[in-house]
Design an enzyme around this catalytic site. Structure first.
Site, mmCIF file in Angstrom:
data_model
loop_
_atom_site.group_PDB
_atom_site.id
_atom_site.type_symbol
_atom_site.label_atom_id
_atom_site.label_comp_id
_atom_site.label_asym_id
_atom_site.label_seq_id
_atom_site.Cartn_x
_atom_site.Cartn_y
_atom_site.Cartn_z
ATOM 1 N N LEU A 414 14.367 23.823 46.069
ATOM 2 C CA LEU A 414 13.709 24.931 46.753
ATOM 3 C C LEU A 414 12.221 24.642 46.883
ATOM 4 O O LEU A 414 11.587 25.005 47.860
ATOM 5 C CB LEU A 414 13.896 26.221 45.961
ATOM 6 C CG LEU A 414 15.318 26.765 45.919
ATOM 7 C CD1 LEU A 414 15.391 27.917 44.937
ATOM 8 C CD2 LEU A 414 15.744 27.219 47.295
ATOM 9 N N GLY A 415 11.673 24.012 45.899
ATOM 10 C CA GLY A 415 10.262 23.722 45.957
ATOM 11 C C GLY A 415 9.859 22.775 44.857
ATOM 12 O O GLY A 415 10.532 22.667 43.826
ATOM 13 N N GLY A 417 6.400 21.662 42.683
ATOM 14 C CA GLY A 417 5.006 22.001 42.453
ATOM 15 C C GLY A 417 4.474 21.278 41.254
ATOM 16 O O GLY A 417 5.135 20.394 40.704
ATOM 17 N N GLY A 418 3.291 21.680 40.867
ATOM 18 C CA GLY A 418 2.651 21.046 39.733
ATOM 19 C C GLY A 418 3.474 21.207 38.475
ATOM 20 O O GLY A 418 3.472 20.348 37.609
ATOM 21 N N GLN A 419 4.209 22.297 38.405
ATOM 22 C CA GLN A 419 4.952 22.578 37.179
ATOM 23 C C GLN A 419 6.304 21.882 37.123
ATOM 24 O O GLN A 419 6.903 21.787 36.082
ATOM 25 C CB GLN A 419 5.161 24.079 37.064
ATOM 26 C CG GLN A 419 3.865 24.810 36.865
ATOM 27 C CD GLN A 419 3.845 25.558 35.571
ATOM 28 O OE1 GLN A 419 4.891 25.872 35.034
ATOM 29 N NE2 GLN A 419 2.679 25.841 35.049
ATOM 30 N N THR A 421 10.120 21.021 39.433
ATOM 31 C CA THR A 421 10.958 21.200 40.605
ATOM 32 C C THR A 421 11.821 22.441 40.411
ATOM 33 O O THR A 421 12.320 22.675 39.315
ATOM 34 C CB THR A 421 11.868 19.964 40.784
ATOM 35 O OG1 THR A 421 11.060 18.800 40.694
ATOM 36 C CG2 THR A 421 12.559 19.992 42.112
ATOM 37 N N VAL A 422 11.994 23.183 41.504
ATOM 38 C CA VAL A 422 12.857 24.351 41.430
ATOM 39 C C VAL A 422 14.088 24.101 42.303
ATOM 40 O O VAL A 422 13.962 23.735 43.463
ATOM 41 C CB VAL A 422 12.122 25.615 41.910
ATOM 42 C CG1 VAL A 422 13.050 26.809 41.830
ATOM 43 C CG2 VAL A 422 10.889 25.844 41.082
ATOM 44 N N LYS A 436 14.429 26.035 37.246
ATOM 45 C CA LYS A 436 13.165 25.316 37.227
ATOM 46 C C LYS A 436 13.246 24.201 36.206
ATOM 47 O O LYS A 436 13.628 24.406 35.059
ATOM 48 C CB LYS A 436 12.016 26.258 36.886
ATOM 49 C CG LYS A 436 10.655 25.626 37.123
ATOM 50 C CD LYS A 436 9.583 26.665 37.296
ATOM 51 C CE LYS A 436 8.899 26.917 35.966
ATOM 52 N NZ LYS A 436 7.784 27.853 36.118
ATOM 53 N N ASP A 533 -2.455 32.730 35.480
ATOM 54 C CA ASP A 533 -2.334 31.967 36.731
ATOM 55 C C ASP A 533 -1.876 32.879 37.859
ATOM 56 O O ASP A 533 -0.916 32.587 38.558
ATOM 57 C CB ASP A 533 -1.369 30.796 36.534
ATOM 58 C CG ASP A 533 -1.594 29.705 37.565
ATOM 59 O OD1 ASP A 533 -2.603 29.765 38.307
ATOM 60 O OD2 ASP A 533 -0.753 28.789 37.639
#
Ligand SMILES: *[C@@H]1O[C@H](CO)[C@@H](O)[C@H](O)[C@H]1NC(C)=O
Ligand SMILES: *[C@@H]1O[C@H](CO)[C@@H](O)[C@H](O)[C@H]1NC(C)=O
Ligand SMILES: *[C@@H]1O[C@H](CO)[C@@H](O)[C@H](O)[C@H]1NC(C)=O
Ligand SMILES: *[C@@H]1O[C@H](CO)[C@@H](O)[C@H](O)[C@H]1NC(C)=O
Ligand SMILES: *[C@@H]1O[C@H](CO)[C@@H](O)[C@H](O)[C@H]1NC(C)=O
Ligand SMILES: *[C@@H]1O[C@H](CO)[C@@H](O)[C@H](O)[C@H]1NC(C)=O
Ligand SMILES: *[C@@H]1O[C@H](CO)[C@@H](O)[C@H](O)[C@H]1NC(C)=O
Ligand SMILES: *[C@@H]1O[C@H](CO)[C@@H](O)[C@H](O)[C@H]1NC(C)=O
Ligand SMILES: *[C@@H]1O[C@H](CO)[C@@H](O)[C@H](O)[C@H]1NC(C)=O
Ligand SMILES: *[C@@H]1O[C@H](CO)[C@@H](O)[C@H](O)[C@H]1NC(C)=O
Ligand SMILES: *[C@@H]1O[C@H](CO)[C@@H](O)[C@H](O)[C@H]1NC(C)=O
Ligand SMILES: *[C@@H]1O[C@H](CO)[C@@H](O)[C@H](O)[C@H]1NC(C)=O
Length: 733
Positions: A414-415, A417-419, A421-422, A436, A533
């Site tokens: 789905l996305g 990011g820095g954190q 993968t989702v 996540k 955040d």
């Protein structure tokens, strides 16, 4: 009854005919010779009154009826061994014949066999043999010698000659006649007579020193005659043959006419009889006959059958047909190969099973290790230790996660990011979830995940993304959330993504929801939580465009007795509280600052940090503040959402945004207050829709209108404007 009686009488007469003549049983032997039907010594005992089968027993000697030939053996298969007199011619001197015996033998239905040979013994002599049959046949040979030949045993023309017979079919008589050549030099001294005879092949062996002189003393040699029944073949005679009824067979005779009978293999007896003397099964296991005796190496293993036998080996043994002995069942090469192969395969199977098992154990050990390493124990303790408001948190297994994400398929992402993968995941109950997965090999990320689990486990709020569970067995823990399907607020404001334009009503409501959530986190949750955040990218929208605050990876739980925490500065540039950035002191006002930025984003539709804006305006806060300071609010407001009704609210929200982004945390309102103000705006707006009885509002509205239209300085105080200028300087450091 009558038929049966006739039958019995017939049997009686048959037996009487074959075995009894004139009340006397047929003679079964004479001397050493066994006499069997079709031969017999008395009429009625031999076959069909044929004189060929009529034997005479005289002084223990068995003689053929009509020519005095002595019978020495009779075989069922059609051979008759008889003795015949030698023919000789003796000379008183070289030429004068003094004594002679030339013999002619009439054989009737017997024939001379091809198994005989014709021999002449004598020097300078010749002899002939005439055989009379369907075609007459004559042969002869000649011997020449002036002195006794030295060689013994050889019958090669010196003192002895021989010729093989080509016996005509159906021969019935033969004649032999030896003679001495005329005008020969005297041989009589050592060879008084010349001898000629027919004998069995290989019977006579020439002895020059003895035979040339005294062969006349021998007088007889055995020869072979052929006999058969009748003058028809088996085919011609059919079932009318005299062969017995059981276990025997008919065959055409060697002599060229008639047939003979024989017992089948494994039977013995007289094949010309059907009674108990006929063909009987040979008990190969007990017989004394060397021909028919069994060949089992161990006689105790022999088992007789009708017409045969077999060697019975006890179980576990098999018969070796070359030695006819029982051998322990050993394994042939093929068996050994097969066995080895099977053994090897079984070994491989077992080995791979063990290996799989070990791998499985190793895997599960690893999973356990990860579980512990990922704080699973602590987590479980915390989750079960009470004080949690989210008791439904589920611990998923690694296998669950793999199945849900279809093996972490790329299309499920789905996305990123820095954190981490989702992934979009589908649980066995068909519910859709977001999974996540943090970046590999980043232990600080792992800590954040655990942190998020702990934080979220404390929260149960409709505007917070619900954490359904987690999986701690993987190297990096996985978090399982409810699936929010309309993307982030960031996407809606700045991305081209996701359809509907956010109207002011939407934005105000979203702002209220976020503010309410943050206020709840700061004060209402069992332990105060600072999100750390807050940004549009961390706010998800569901299908009703309801805000859901997400990503608590950086959040901190603040113990009740402490107002602020010293932490490593963390957050997103553009949203980061400059005070916190400078001092490292974290308190709830940092979230307030970030929320102010989000408000500005909602109002302006611009990104928090945009390098396309003029230098001084890169940071949305300074851009926004300077715009308000210079009374250019309308320039920064997203014009598309501007309507006649909402200008006052926009102005108010802008003011709140400025308040929230004051440089000093102390000067910022509490989240609770912000939430209340925004909520108030929404409520009055709703009321306003129904009535215009609030002149104050109208004034404000007009004010905004004037402000927007003319760019005049508003009378409303914006204390934070100076601060914002300073913030920009601060942030720019
Ligand atoms: C029978 O056979 C034995 C031995 O083979 C022999 O000695 C004997 O002379 C024979 N008898 C007759 C009548 O041929
Ligand atoms: C024939 O042989 C039997 C025994 O084999 C003997 O008793 C008998 O005297 C013999 N007969 C003659 C005439 O030799
Ligand atoms: C053979 O010779 C003997 C005596 O020499 C005689 O008794 C006998 O009848 C002869 N046999 C035949 C078949 O001529
Ligand atoms: C007759 O011949 C058979 C087989 O050829 C032999 O076994 C048997 O000993 C012979 N009998 C005589 C008396 O020569
Ligand atoms: C030959 O055999 C047939 C039938 O068995 C018989 O009728 C005939 O007389 C025999 N011939 C001689 C010369 O014995
Ligand atoms: C064979 O020889 C005998 C006696 O010499 C004679 O009678 C007969 O016709 C001859 N048979 C044939 C087929 O030539
Ligand atoms: C031939 O006969 C003589 C005299 O009877 C005898 O001494 C000799 O051994 C015989 N030779 C063979 C090969 O039988
Ligand atoms: C053979 O016969 C001759 C004369 O008939 C006789 O002198 C001689 O001894 C006999 N030989 C044998 C071995 O019987
Ligand atoms: C067979 O023998 C019978 C009588 O013994 C005789 O009548 C018949 O012609 C013979 N047949 C042949 C084909 O020789
Ligand atoms: C012999 O064979 C014929 C036909 O081939 C049959 O009619 C007859 O009954 C048979 N006789 C015996 C004794 O089997
Ligand atoms: C041989 O005879 C027996 C009876 O003695 C019978 O049962 C069996 O079937 C016969 N075998 C053959 C091959 O004719
Ligand atoms: C085999 O020979 C033995 C003696 O050597 C005898 O006792 C036995 O009856 C004989 N068996 C058969 C089936 O002939």
């Amino acid at each position: 009854m009558k038929v049966r009686g006739v039958f019995l009488v017939a049997i009686f007469f048959y037996l009487a005919y074959t075995q009894l003549v004139n009340g006397q049983p047929c003679q079964t032997s004479c001397g050493n010779v066994t006499i069997e039907y079709p031969f017999g010594t008395s009429p009625g005992c031999y076959y069909a009154d044929d004189p060929s089968f009529h034997l005479i027993c005289n002084d223990n000697k068995t003689l053929l009826f009509d020519n005095n030939m002595e019978v020495i053996n009779i075989s069922h298969s059609g051979e008759l061994h008889v003795m015949n007199n030698i023919s000789y011619a003796c000379y008183s001197n070289q030429r004068i014949l003094s004594d002679y015996h030339y013999s002619t033998y009439t054989l009737r239905n017997l024939s001379l066999s091809g198994k005989n040979t014709f021999t002449l013994v004598g020097c300078n002599a010749f002899a002939y043999l005439s055989i009379f049959g369907r075609q007459n046949y004559s042969t002869g040979c000649m011997s020449a010698c002036d002195a006794p030949p030295a060689a013994n045993g050889d019958c090669n023309g010196a003192g002895c000659c021989r010729t093989d017979l080509s016996v005509p079919l159906d021969s019935y008589s033969f004649r032999t006649g030896p003679s001495r050549l005329e005008n020969t030099i005297s041989v009589s001294d050592f060879n008084p007579c010349t001898y000629a005879f027919v004998s069995k092949i290989d019977f006579f062996h020439f002895n020059a020193s003895e035979d040339l002189k005294n062969l006349r003393n021998v007088t007889e040699f055995p020869l072979v005659l052929d006999w058969s029944i009748g003058n028809q073949t088996c085919d011609q005679i059919g079932n009318a043959s005299i062969c017995g009824m059981k276990n025997n067979t008919c065959f055409d005779s060697n002599r060229g006419t008639g047939y003979n009978c024989k017992c089948l293999e494994g039977f013995e007896g007289n094949p010309y009889l059907s009674n108990e003397y006929g063909c009987q099964d040979i008990n190969e296991c007990t017989t004394n006959s060397t021909i028919h005796k069994h060949n089992c190496s161990d006689p105790s293993t022999c088992r007789n059958t009708v017409g045969g036998f077999y060697c019975k080996c006890q179980s576990g043994y098999r018969l070796d047909t070359t030695t006819m002995s029982c051998k322990r069942r050993d394994f042939g090469w093929a068996t050994i190969l097969l066995g080895t192969t099977i053994g090897f395969l079984s070994f491989l199977l077992v080995f791979s099973c063990v290996q799989q098992n070990m791998k499985h154990r190793k895997d599960s050990e690893l999973r356990q290790k990860f579980f512990v390493q990922n704080g699973g124990g602590l987590l479980i303790q915390r989750l079960s230790g009470g004080g949690t408001s989210n008791a439904n948190l589920k611990i998923f297994t690694e296998e669950d996660m793999k199945t849900a994400t279809n093996g972490y398929e790329e299309s499920r992402i789905l996305g990123q990011g820095g954190q981490g993968t989702v992934y979009k995941g589908i649980l066995p109950d068909n519910s859709v979830v977001a999974i996540k997965k943090s970046r590999l090999g980043d232990s600080s990320q792992v800590e954040q995940f655990i942190n998020e689990v702990l934080v979220l486990s404390q929260i149960n709020h409709r505007n917070v993304v619900k954490l359904l569970g987690c999986c701690l067995e993987t190297e990096v823990p996985l978090l399982v959330y409810e699936f929010i399907n309309r993307g982030t607020l960031f996407d809606h404001l700045h991305g081209s993504l996701f359809g509907p334009f956010l109207t002011w009503e939407h934005r105000l409501r979203i702002a209220v929801e976020i503010a309410g959530t943050l206020a709840y986190l700061h004060s209402s949750a069992s332990i105060p939580i600072i999100h750390r955040d807050v940004k549009t990218a961390n706010i998800l929208l569901d299908e009703n465009l309801t805000a859901k605050v997400a990503d608590f990876g950086a959040s901190r739980l603040i113990p009740m007795d402490k107002e602020q925490l010293t932490t490593m500065v963390q957050g997103t540039l553009g949203y980061l509280d400059p005070e916190y950035y400078n001092t490292g002191l974290l308190n709830e006002k940092s979230d307030v600052y970030s929320f102010g930025v989000v408000l500005m984003e909602l109002l302006s539709g611009q990104k928090a940090l945009c390098f396309e804006r003029p230098h001084q305006s890169k940071h949305l806060v300074s851009y926004f503040a300077s715009a308000i300071k210079e009374n250019r609010l309308y320039e920064v407001i997203d014009g598309k959402m501007l309507t006649e009704d909402n200008q006052r609210e926009i102005k108010e929200v802008a003011r709140i945004a400025i308040e929230c982004t004051k440089l000093m945390g102390e000067e910022r309102p509490k989240m609770k207050e912000v939430a209340a103000e925004l909520e108030g705006l929404r409520v009055t707006k709703a009321k306003h829709k129904w009535s215009d009885q609030y002149p104050e509002e109208t004034e404000h509205l007009v004010g905004v209108q004037i402000m927007s239209a003319q760019g005049d300085k508003s009378t409303t105080g914006y204390d934070s404007i100076n601060n914002i200028a300073r913030l920009h300087i601060e942030a720019g450091r």
